[in-house]
Design a protein around this motif. Structure first.
Motif, PDB file in Angstrom:
ATOM      1  N   ARG A 179     -66.978 -43.081  53.533  1.00  0.00           N
ATOM      2  CA  ARG A 179     -67.585 -44.069  52.631  1.00  0.00           C
ATOM      3  C   ARG A 179     -66.502 -44.674  51.723  1.00  0.00           C
ATOM      4  O   ARG A 179     -65.452 -44.070  51.534  1.00  0.00           O
ATOM      5  CB  ARG A 179     -68.676 -43.423  51.781  1.00  0.00           C
ATOM      6  N   SER A 198     -70.131 -35.692  50.735  1.00  0.00           N
ATOM      7  CA  SER A 198     -70.413 -36.865  51.577  1.00  0.00           C
ATOM      8  C   SER A 198     -69.578 -38.070  51.192  1.00  0.00           C
ATOM      9  O   SER A 198     -70.039 -39.216  51.242  1.00  0.00           O
ATOM     10  CB  SER A 198     -71.909 -37.229  51.513  1.00  0.00           C
ATOM     11  N   VAL A 199     -68.315 -37.845  50.811  1.00  0.00           N
ATOM     12  CA  VAL A 199     -67.435 -38.960  50.483  1.00  0.00           C
ATOM     13  C   VAL A 199     -66.737 -39.491  51.720  1.00  0.00           C
ATOM     14  O   VAL A 199     -66.448 -40.693  51.831  1.00  0.00           O
ATOM     15  CB  VAL A 199     -66.396 -38.527  49.420  1.00  0.00           C
ATOM     16  N   ASP A 200     -66.454 -38.587  52.663  1.00  0.00           N
ATOM     17  CA  ASP A 200     -65.728 -38.983  53.860  1.00  0.00           C
ATOM     18  C   ASP A 200     -66.486 -40.065  54.618  1.00  0.00           C
ATOM     19  O   ASP A 200     -67.692 -39.964  54.855  1.00  0.00           O
ATOM     20  CB  ASP A 200     -65.523 -37.772  54.776  1.00  0.00           C
ATOM     21  N   LEU A 260     -64.540 -38.308  44.032  1.00  0.00           N
ATOM     22  CA  LEU A 260     -63.560 -37.515  44.760  1.00  0.00           C
ATOM     23  C   LEU A 260     -64.038 -36.079  44.953  1.00  0.00           C
ATOM     24  O   LEU A 260     -63.809 -35.469  46.003  1.00  0.00           O
ATOM     25  CB  LEU A 260     -62.227 -37.526  44.015  1.00  0.00           C
ATOM     26  N   TYR A 268     -73.674 -40.516  47.943  1.00  0.00           N
ATOM     27  CA  TYR A 268     -72.561 -39.670  47.501  1.00  0.00           C
ATOM     28  C   TYR A 268     -73.031 -38.323  46.921  1.00  0.00           C
ATOM     29  O   TYR A 268     -72.198 -37.520  46.500  1.00  0.00           O
ATOM     30  CB  TYR A 268     -71.721 -40.400  46.447  1.00  0.00           C
ATOM     31  N   SER A 300     -55.401 -39.145  47.120  1.00  0.00           N
ATOM     32  CA  SER A 300     -56.095 -38.855  48.378  1.00  0.00           C
ATOM     33  C   SER A 300     -55.897 -40.021  49.328  1.00  0.00           C
ATOM     34  O   SER A 300     -56.765 -40.898  49.460  1.00  0.00           O
ATOM     35  CB  SER A 300     -57.589 -38.614  48.114  1.00  0.00           C
ATOM     36  N   HIS A 324     -55.947 -40.210  52.595  1.00  0.00           N
ATOM     37  CA  HIS A 324     -56.802 -40.280  53.771  1.00  0.00           C
ATOM     38  C   HIS A 324     -58.203 -40.775  53.436  1.00  0.00           C
ATOM     39  O   HIS A 324     -58.958 -41.178  54.330  1.00  0.00           O
ATOM     40  CB  HIS A 324     -56.895 -38.897  54.439  1.00  0.00           C
ATOM     41  N   ARG A 325     -58.593 -40.779  52.153  1.00  0.00           N
ATOM     42  CA  ARG A 325     -59.924 -41.271  51.760  1.00  0.00           C
ATOM     43  C   ARG A 325     -59.883 -42.717  51.246  1.00  0.00           C
ATOM     44  O   ARG A 325     -60.892 -43.418  51.304  1.00  0.00           O
ATOM     45  CB  ARG A 325     -60.494 -40.381  50.655  1.00  0.00           C
ATOM     46  N   GLU A 346     -54.470 -43.838  45.761  1.00  0.00           N
ATOM     47  CA  GLU A 346     -53.850 -43.745  47.085  1.00  0.00           C
ATOM     48  C   GLU A 346     -52.962 -42.499  47.179  1.00  0.00           C
ATOM     49  O   GLU A 346     -52.910 -41.835  48.221  1.00  0.00           O
ATOM     50  CB  GLU A 346     -53.011 -45.002  47.360  1.00  0.00           C
ATOM     51  N   TRP A 371     -64.083 -45.504  48.899  1.00  0.00           N
ATOM     52  CA  TRP A 371     -63.583 -44.729  47.763  1.00  0.00           C
ATOM     53  C   TRP A 371     -62.176 -45.267  47.407  1.00  0.00           C
ATOM     54  O   TRP A 371     -61.421 -45.644  48.314  1.00  0.00           O
ATOM     55  CB  TRP A 371     -63.487 -43.236  48.152  1.00  0.00           C
TER      56      TRP A 371
END
Length: 435
Positions: free
Chosen positions: A127, A123-125, A119, A75, A173, A175-176, A170, A129
């Motif tokens: 992975r 490099s969170v996308d 958040l 991350y 975000s 989409h994450r 939720e 979360w």
């Protein structure tokens, strides 16, 4: 084949041992513990009591370095921040062994804060979360500790707050988030439900054992009361009846036998008096047996002031007895006064039963140092005189003497004498510890 046959009988024993160990662990797991007490703290085995500490230490030792590594490498979180955040998310698992709710507050706050930190990290996308895999593992372990300790209302609150936090992420975000928030919400609910059910079963079993213990004590008390009532009924129906007959016959003898000499009249009067006194003693005993021993204590109990009457009755029974009673005994405790009277009474009764006609000396004196000395010594039975109760001695009289002396804190010495007589020496305190 021979080796296998020789080992087969041992296999069921190993299986039974394993089953007993598993059952013992299950009982320890279901046994509720109090606040501040370690989980499984009431287990019989010390290894089982240390198990929660070992599991918590293993979790912290495993999750802490893995969490730091994932934060930094996957991350791209700053190393210092990653170390502080990982410590806050894992180290309180050690506190959960004794205070799981307090540990939950720390870990939950650290997990929520970590979700917001990730958040804004790179490099969170793609992975997990807002909860990482390490957070899920640690949180479920924490739910296990909570379910074994806290009330159902507290568990419901923890579960709803967990779901609310996931719902907020939720919304922030969508989409994450993916499905990990739902996964943690469902898994935490399942763990809390299972552990709460297990804990409730343990509490039910504990209450059942307590109720069975109370019921057993009540049954024992009821059995005792029934036995005492039966004894009282038998005493009344058998002994009291015969004593009443003796009293009536002794009182009516002078009227039924007009030519009776004066000495015989006095003897019958003495017999009637002794029988009436015995009936009075028996009535007090019956009251004690039938009423838990509370009402019988209201009746006046005999003391050393009636020892003279005992000796006179013994002389009338054919035993030459002498009494030496000190006049300066002072006021004795009721228990000591009654015990002294009963000891002299039983000693003289033994002389009448087992050594009729024997010369007897009774001495009751104080030693000036807080002790009352009682001495009853009789010589051998008179010649050509048989005991009134040959071969029927049960030893209950001596047992009763020892019990009375023990209850008052004194000492008793009994035994035969070289000339064939018998000696009873008792030493009772004239002052109780309260006075």
């Amino acid at each position: 084949m021979t080796e296998k046959k020789r080992r087969l009988p041992h296999m069921p024993q190993v299986g039974l041992r394993a089953q007993e160990q598993v059952r013992s662990f299950g009982v320890a797991l279901a046994t509720p513990t109090g606040p501040g007490e370690a989980l499984l703290g009431r287990a019989a085995s010390p290894w089982v009591r240390l198990l929660p500490y070992g599991v918590a230490l293993a979790l912290v030792a495993t999750l802490l370095p893995v969490t730091i590594t994932v934060f930094v490498n996957d991350y791209q979180v700053n190393g210092a921040l990653a170390g502080a955040l990982a410590t806050a998310q894992t180290a309180p698992l050690l506190l959960a062994v004794t205070r799981p709710l307090q540990a939950w507050w720390v870990i939950f706050a650290a997990d929520v804060f970590g979700g917001f930190v990730l958040l804004g990290a790179d490099s969170v996308d793609g992975r997990p979360w807002p909860w990482t895999a390490m957070v899920v593992v640690g949180y479920l372990a924490l739910m296990l500790a909570l379910g074994l300790r806290e009330s159902r209302r507290a568990l419901l609150g923890v579960w709803l707050v967990t779901g609310a936090a996931g719902a907020v992420f939720e919304i922030v975000s969508p989409h994450r988030a993916g499905g990990i928030t739902v996964l943690l919400f469902v898994l935490s609910g399942v763990v809390l439900l299972l552990t709460s059910t297990l804990r409730g079963r343990g509490e039910a079993e504990r209450r059942l054992v307590e109720q069975e213990t109370i019921s057993e004590a009540e049954r024992a008390r009821r059995t005792l009361l029934e036995e005492r009532t039966r004894i009282a009924r038998e005493l009344h129906d058998v002994v009291a009846h015969h004593m009443s007959v003796i009293t009536v016959q002794a009182d009516s003898a002078p009227y039924r036998i007009p030519e009776l000499p004066d000495a015989a009249r006095e003897e019958f009067a003495s017999i009637a008096s002794g029988a009436r006194e015995s009936l009075a003693e028996m009535r007090r005993l019956l009251v004690v047996l039938r009423s838990d021993g509370t009402e019988g204590e209201r009746a006046p109990q005999p003391g050393l002031d009636r020892v003279q009457q005992l000796v006179e009755a013994t002389v009338r029974a054919g035993v030459p007895a002498e009494l030496s009673l000190a006049a300066d005994l002072g006021e004795l405790p009721p228990a000591v006064d009654l015990s002294a009277y009963r000891i002299v009474q039983e000693a003289l009764a033994n002389v009448v039963r087992h050594a009729p006609g024997a010369t007897t000396r009774v001495s009751v004196r104080g030693d000036g140092e807080g002790w009352l000395n009682i001495l009853v010594v009789n010589g051998p039975a008179a010649e050509r005189t048989s005991p009134l109760e040959p071969g029927t001695g049960t030893g209950h009289g001596l047992v009763g003497m020892r019990e009375r002396v023990r209850l008052t804190g004194g000492s008793l010495d009994t035994g035969p004498l070289p000339d064939g007589g018998f000696r009873v020496a008792a030493r009772l305190p004239t002052r109780t510890t309260d006075s």
